[in-house]
Each structure stands twice: as C-alpha cells, then as structure tokens.
Design a protein around this motif. Structure first.
Motif, PDB file in Angstrom:
ATOM      1  N   VAL A   1      24.764  36.447  -6.341  1.00 52.75           N
ATOM      2  CA  VAL A   1      26.007  36.948  -5.736  1.00 52.75           C
ATOM      3  C   VAL A   1      27.186  36.499  -6.594  1.00 52.75           C
ATOM      4  CG1 VAL A   1      25.076  36.975  -3.382  1.00 52.75           C
ATOM      5  CG2 VAL A   1      26.161  34.892  -4.255  1.00 52.75           C
ATOM      6  N   GLY A   2      28.392  36.851  -6.141  1.00 48.27           N
ATOM      7  CA  GLY A   2      29.595  36.455  -6.859  1.00 48.27           C
ATOM      8  C   GLY A   2      30.487  37.655  -7.096  1.00 48.27           C
ATOM      9  N   PHE A   3      31.740  37.407  -7.490  1.00 46.51           N
ATOM     10  CA  PHE A   3      32.638  38.564  -7.593  1.00 46.51           C
ATOM     11  C   PHE A   3      32.338  39.457  -8.789  1.00 46.51           C
ATOM     12  CE2 PHE A   3      35.460  35.040  -9.180  1.00 46.51           C
ATOM     13  CZ  PHE A   3      35.762  35.516 -10.449  1.00 46.51           C
ATOM     14  N   ASP A   4      31.681  38.929  -9.828  1.00 47.77           N
ATOM     15  CA  ASP A   4      31.243  39.805 -10.917  1.00 47.77           C
ATOM     16  C   ASP A   4      30.170  40.766 -10.416  1.00 47.77           C
ATOM     17  OD1 ASP A   4      32.892  38.729 -12.845  1.00 47.77           O
ATOM     18  OD2 ASP A   4      31.322  37.621 -13.899  1.00 47.77           O
ATOM     19  N   ILE A   5      29.298  40.240  -9.564  1.00 50.36           N
ATOM     20  CA  ILE A   5      28.195  41.061  -9.047  1.00 50.36           C
ATOM     21  C   ILE A   5      28.749  42.125  -8.087  1.00 50.36           C
ATOM     22  CG2 ILE A   5      25.940  40.997  -7.871  1.00 50.36           C
ATOM     23  CD1 ILE A   5      26.182  39.396 -10.602  1.00 50.36           C
ATOM     24  N   ALA A   6      29.756  41.736  -7.301  1.00 53.01           N
ATOM     25  CA  ALA A   6      30.384  42.715  -6.402  1.00 53.01           C
ATOM     26  C   ALA A   6      31.052  43.827  -7.204  1.00 53.01           C
ATOM     27  CB  ALA A   6      31.396  42.023  -5.491  1.00 53.01           C
ATOM     28  N   LEU A   7      31.686  43.442  -8.314  1.00 53.49           N
ATOM     29  CA  LEU A   7      32.302  44.456  -9.180  1.00 53.49           C
ATOM     30  C   LEU A   7      31.211  45.355  -9.783  1.00 53.49           C
ATOM     31  CD1 LEU A   7      34.609  45.783 -10.783  1.00 53.49           C
ATOM     32  CD2 LEU A   7      34.427  43.899 -12.448  1.00 53.49           C
ATOM     33  N   ALA A   8      30.119  44.741 -10.227  1.00 49.24           N
ATOM     34  CA  ALA A   8      29.004  45.523 -10.794  1.00 49.24           C
ATOM     35  C   ALA A   8      28.465  46.511  -9.763  1.00 49.24           C
ATOM     36  CB  ALA A   8      27.890  44.583 -11.260  1.00 49.24           C
ATOM     37  N   GLN A   9      28.380  46.058  -8.505  1.00 53.62           N
ATOM     38  CA  GLN A   9      27.902  46.932  -7.430  1.00 53.62           C
ATOM     39  C   GLN A   9      28.855  48.111  -7.237  1.00 53.62           C
ATOM     40  OE1 GLN A   9      24.847  46.438  -5.528  1.00 53.62           O
ATOM     41  NE2 GLN A   9      25.401  48.598  -5.281  1.00 53.62           N
ATOM     42  N   ALA A  10      30.161  47.818  -7.313  1.00 52.66           N
ATOM     43  CA  ALA A  10      31.159  48.889  -7.169  1.00 52.66           C
ATOM     44  C   ALA A  10      31.015  49.899  -8.309  1.00 52.66           C
ATOM     45  CB  ALA A  10      32.569  48.307  -7.144  1.00 52.66           C
ATOM     46  N   ILE A  11      30.753  49.408  -9.503  1.00 52.02           N
ATOM     47  CA  ILE A  11      30.581  50.303 -10.660  1.00 52.02           C
ATOM     48  C   ILE A  11      29.330  51.168 -10.469  1.00 52.02           C
ATOM     49  CG2 ILE A  11      30.190  50.399 -13.163  1.00 52.02           C
ATOM     50  CD1 ILE A  11      31.798  47.726 -13.371  1.00 52.02           C
ATOM     51  N   ALA A  12      28.237  50.531 -10.016  1.00 52.28           N
ATOM     52  CA  ALA A  12      26.995  51.273  -9.763  1.00 52.28           C
ATOM     53  C   ALA A  12      27.201  52.311  -8.659  1.00 52.28           C
ATOM     54  CB  ALA A  12      25.869  50.308  -9.391  1.00 52.28           C
ATOM     55  N   ASP A  13      27.921  51.921  -7.617  1.00 50.71           N
ATOM     56  CA  ASP A  13      28.187  52.848  -6.507  1.00 50.71           C
ATOM     57  C   ASP A  13      28.959  54.075  -6.991  1.00 50.71           C
ATOM     58  OD1 ASP A  13      26.896  51.125  -4.810  1.00 50.71           O
ATOM     59  OD2 ASP A  13      28.724  50.325  -3.883  1.00 50.71           O
ATOM     60  N   GLU A  14      29.944  53.841  -7.833  1.00 51.28           N
ATOM     61  CA  GLU A  14      30.733  54.971  -8.346  1.00 51.28           C
ATOM     62  C   GLU A  14      29.875  55.901  -9.205  1.00 51.28           C
ATOM     63  OE1 GLU A  14      33.632  55.859  -7.470  1.00 51.28           O
ATOM     64  OE2 GLU A  14      34.670  54.066  -6.711  1.00 51.28           O
ATOM     65  N   LEU A  15      28.840  55.315  -9.818  1.00 46.38           N
ATOM     66  CA  LEU A  15      27.917  56.133 -10.616  1.00 46.38           C
ATOM     67  C   LEU A  15      26.859  56.790  -9.751  1.00 46.38           C
ATOM     68  CD1 LEU A  15      26.843  54.182 -13.855  1.00 46.38           C
ATOM     69  CD2 LEU A  15      27.999  56.395 -13.739  1.00 46.38           C
ATOM     70  N   GLY A  16      26.722  56.260  -8.528  1.00 44.71           N
ATOM     71  CA  GLY A  16      25.696  56.773  -7.623  1.00 44.71           C
ATOM     72  C   GLY A  16      24.303  56.327  -8.019  1.00 44.71           C
ATOM     73  N   VAL A  17      24.197  55.142  -8.625  1.00 41.14           N
ATOM     74  CA  VAL A  17      22.876  54.632  -9.012  1.00 41.14           C
ATOM     75  C   VAL A  17      22.668  53.234  -8.439  1.00 41.14           C
ATOM     76  CG1 VAL A  17      22.795  55.975 -11.158  1.00 41.14           C
ATOM     77  CG2 VAL A  17      23.734  53.646 -11.195  1.00 41.14           C
ATOM     78  N   GLU A  18      21.444  52.780  -8.550  1.00 39.78           N
ATOM     79  CA  GLU A  18      21.067  51.451  -8.067  1.00 39.78           C
ATOM     80  C   GLU A  18      21.515  50.403  -9.090  1.00 39.78           C
ATOM     81  OE1 GLU A  18      16.818  49.341  -7.989  1.00 39.78           O
ATOM     82  OE2 GLU A  18      16.785  51.497  -7.501  1.00 39.78           O
ATOM     83  N   LEU A  19      21.824  49.201  -8.601  1.00 39.03           N
ATOM     84  CA  LEU A  19      22.216  48.127  -9.514  1.00 39.03           C
ATOM     85  C   LEU A  19      21.038  47.209  -9.783  1.00 39.03           C
ATOM     86  CD1 LEU A  19      24.451  46.468 -11.024  1.00 39.03           C
ATOM     87  CD2 LEU A  19      24.729  45.183  -8.885  1.00 39.03           C
ATOM     88  N   GLU A  20      20.796  46.937 -11.074  1.00 38.07           N
ATOM     89  CA  GLU A  20      19.808  45.907 -11.404  1.00 38.07           C
ATOM     90  C   GLU A  20      20.515  44.779 -12.151  1.00 38.07           C
ATOM     91  OE1 GLU A  20      16.098  47.095 -13.271  1.00 38.07           O
ATOM     92  OE2 GLU A  20      15.973  45.110 -14.210  1.00 38.07           O
ATOM     93  N   VAL A  21      20.363  43.562 -11.621  1.00 34.69           N
ATOM     94  CA  VAL A  21      21.024  42.404 -12.219  1.00 34.69           C
ATOM     95  C   VAL A  21      19.996  41.587 -12.978  1.00 34.69           C
ATOM     96  CG1 VAL A  21      22.337  40.300 -11.752  1.00 34.69           C
ATOM     97  CG2 VAL A  21      22.720  42.335 -10.349  1.00 34.69           C
ATOM     98  N   ARG A  22      20.220  41.388 -14.270  1.00 29.07           N
ATOM     99  CA  ARG A  22      19.312  40.553 -15.059  1.00 29.07           C
ATOM    100  C   ARG A  22      19.980  39.246 -15.408  1.00 29.07           C
ATOM    101  NH1 ARG A  22      16.879  43.897 -19.598  1.00 29.07           N
ATOM    102  NH2 ARG A  22      16.521  41.769 -20.287  1.00 29.07           N
ATOM    103  N   ASP A  23      19.336  38.165 -14.996  1.00 28.80           N
ATOM    104  CA  ASP A  23      19.878  36.827 -15.229  1.00 28.80           C
ATOM    105  C   ASP A  23      19.330  36.310 -16.558  1.00 28.80           C
ATOM    106  OD1 ASP A  23      21.101  34.406 -14.902  1.00 28.80           O
ATOM    107  OD2 ASP A  23      19.748  33.676 -13.332  1.00 28.80           O
ATOM    108  N   ILE A  24      20.191  36.303 -17.580  1.00 31.53           N
ATOM    109  CA  ILE A  24      19.736  35.873 -18.905  1.00 31.53           C
ATOM    110  C   ILE A  24      20.680  34.793 -19.438  1.00 31.53           C
ATOM    111  CG2 ILE A  24      18.480  37.951 -19.553  1.00 31.53           C
ATOM    112  CD1 ILE A  24      20.822  39.247 -20.590  1.00 31.53           C
ATOM    113  N   SER A  25      20.311  34.152 -20.528  1.00 29.35           N
ATOM    114  CA  SER A  25      21.169  33.048 -20.977  1.00 29.35           C
ATOM    115  C   SER A  25      22.483  33.616 -21.508  1.00 29.35           C
ATOM    116  CB  SER A  25      20.459  32.189 -22.024  1.00 29.35           C
ATOM    117  OG  SER A  25      20.426  32.840 -23.258  1.00 29.35           O
ATOM    118  N   PHE A  26      23.561  32.887 -21.210  1.00 29.19           N
ATOM    119  CA  PHE A  26      24.900  33.393 -21.504  1.00 29.19           C
ATOM    120  C   PHE A  26      25.033  33.836 -22.960  1.00 29.19           C
ATOM    121  CE2 PHE A  26      29.345  32.763 -22.812  1.00 29.19           C
ATOM    122  CZ  PHE A  26      29.934  33.704 -21.981  1.00 29.19           C
TER     123      PHE A  26
END
Ligand code: ARG
Length: 338
Positions: free
Chosen positions: A133-158
C-alpha cells in the motif's frame, strides 16, 4: 489508540516543519521544504496568471506539461499547474491519451516499486494477507483505472527499477523517485505528484555529539539506500564520514538504531514516520536539495505514456485525490505500526 499514533505522526510532521538546517549548506537550501509536503498546498500558492494555456479547451497535455506550476526543480520538473484546470476537458483528454497507450502485458499495468518506503509504498498485513500500500500505489491504481486495466505491483530492489523500466519488463516506476538531471538522461519523468524534503536522522542519545554536518568527521559513518539520491546528499554534506549504502531503507534505520552508523539520510516523510514510533531516533535537521519532489518514471521516449501519466497526475492533484491518497497512506502507516 490508532488515533493517537496518527496524531503523533502528524505532530512529528509539524515539528519537522520547524527544523533548522544543519549549517554549511549549499545555495539550494531555499528550495527545500522540511515539512512532509502535499500537492495541494503547493498548488494553492500558484499564480492564476500562469494557467491560461492549461485551461483553454484547445490546449494539449503537452502544453499542460510545459505549463507546470512552480517550483520546478533542478531537472526543470514541477507540480502540474492546477489553478485553472477544466476537469471535464481534462477527462476527455485523458481518454484520448489512454487510447494511445500500450502496456508491456496486455490488460495490465505493471509497475515497479521498492516497498520499503512508508508512506510512499510499504507492506501491511490485512486480514492475514500481505499487501503493498501507500500513496504511490494509490496513484498507480488511479493510472490503471484510467486505462481500464488491472494493476500489477512488482516489489523489486530500488536500484534496479529504472533498468527494468528501460528493458521493458515494467510500464512505470513508482518509488518516490526524485527527478534528477542524471535520471532524466536515462528515463523520462512525469510532473511532480508530491513534494517533500530530505532529512538527516541520528540517535537521540547522540544529540550532544552531532549538531551539524561538520560533526560528521573522519571516523564517523552515515547511511543511505543504494541507488538513491540520498547517497549523493551524504557525499555532499558529510564528505568526511564514510558512506554505508544499503539495499533497503529499513536496513539503514536498523544500522542507525544499532549504532553501526551515526547518521542516516532519509526522505523527510519517511523519517517522520520513524521518529513518530521509534523513541530512540530523531531528525537532526533538514537537508537542502534541489531536485525535490516525486515523479513517475516512464521508459525513455515513451511519449504516449508520459503524456497520459502527466494528465492523470494533473487530474488527481487538481481534484484533491492525491491529497487523499497521502492522508490514507499516513493513516495506514500509523495503523500498521500501532
Ligand atoms: N527520493 C529518493 C530517490 O529518488 C529515494 C527514493 C527511495 N524510494 C524507495 N521506494 N525506497 O532516490
């Protein structure tokens, strides 16, 4: 109880806003903000006069991006100018731009993050399930929603996110990326969606020993996350201290707590979360920085994606959603540590 934690996070944020610099600072100190920033407080101060191009209905998003609100940083990137946005026109524009976007896997927006950075991105257990979670993830979700696609979050080293982006395995990097001139050579970066500051943390027990950058002489050590701008801040401000680079922010904090390092360069919003809950730590001072703020990283040259992301950022900043994402992330963080 939860409310109490939230209050202590907010209080800590207020205290940080009043923090002084550590002295011996470069000329850029004027542009840094010690408070945990917010998108709308910035935009509220924008001059209405600079917004005509952005609000006229025939404006393009490229105009919008060019017509960003200040303060733009060393990389020339600022918050969107939202003083006069026509949300309806923007909505239509977003749909148009979305139609041009392609993603690395069909029907999905795949983002890369490093979920060690509350309140930007972090793990929580919800109903026994691990979630990012977090506000970056919420923003990513908003971007995915605007595209009409599912969001996949990959946790990788910075330090590998931008490489993954350019090699085409992820669509976007959202990890509280500061848009630096160096990064802009490798990737494209969106308008800012958040502004914040940089801090130097120490142990409370060392408060007498370390009062300014100068106190970090030979024989002392400071920590920063590998691949982060904080490494550069450490070299610049505490050049005589040895720099310990670690893969994750929690490991930097752990080294500080256990006395393996004397100081830690940490993003202020993240540092505030730690001092609110860890009695042995404190923020010594604000660290001046001239590429302040967070951007979404886009593959170099992917203009369709960049324009689309900029339009969505403009929307969420303009309609207050971004502030809500930040508030929700702060709350989730406070809950997860209570
Ligand atoms: N803003 C800093 C940078 O761009 C640190 C970001 C670290 N992000 C993270 N998710 N650990 O280098």
């Amino acid at each position: 109880m939860k409310l109490k934690k939230l209050m202590s996070v907010l209080l800590a944020a207020l205290m940080v806003a009043a923090l002084a610099a550590c002295g011996g600072t470069p000329a850029s100190s004027a542009s840094s903000e010690a408070s945990s920033g917010s998108a709308s407080s910035e935009s509220a101060s924008s001059e209405a006069s600079s917004s005509e191009a952005a609000s006229s209905s025939d404006s393009t998003i490229a105009d919008l991006a060019a017509n960003q609100d200040g303060p733009s940083n060393a990389a020339g990137i600022g918050l969107p100018d939202v003083s006069n946005v026509d949300l309806e026109a923007l909505e239509a524009e977003i749909d148009e731009l979305a139609a041009k976007v392609t993603t690395v896997s069909d029907g999905k927006l795949t983002i890369g993050t490093s979920a060690d950075f509350a309140p930007y991105e972090f793990h929580i257990l919800q109903d026994g399930q691990d979630m990012i979670v977090g506000f970056d993830i919420a923003l990513a979700q908003a971007i995915a929603d605007e595209l009409g696609v599912e969001l996949e979050v990959r946790d990788i080293s910075f330090d590998s996110i931008l490489m993954e982006l350019n090699s085409g395995s992820i669509d976007l990097g959202l990890a509280g990326f500061s848009p630096t001139p160096e990064r802009l050579e490798a990737v494209d970066m969106s308008l800012l969606y958040y502004t914040g500051g940089q801090s130097l943390m120490i142990k409370k027990a060392d408060a007498e020993k370390f009062k300014s950058f100068e106190d970090f002489g030979a024989g002392t050590s400071v920590g920063a996350q590998t691949g982060s701008i904080q490494e550069g801040l450490a070299k610049e401000n505490t050049p005589d201290a040895s720099l310990v680079s670690l893969q994750t922010v929690p490991s930097v904090i752990m080294d500080l707590k256990t006395g393996k390092i004397d100081g830690a360069f940490i993003e202020t919003a993240v540092a505030v979360g730690y001092v609110a809950t860890q009695d042995d730590l404190m923020i010594l001072c604000d660290v001046p920085y001239d590429s302040e703020g967070s951007s979404v990283a886009v593959k170099k040259g992917n203009e369709d994606m960049l324009n689309f992301v900029n339009a969505v950022i403009t929307k969420v900043v303009a309609n207050g959603s971004m502030d809500q994402f930040v508030a929700e992330a702060n709350e989730l963080q406070a809950q997860s540590i209570s």
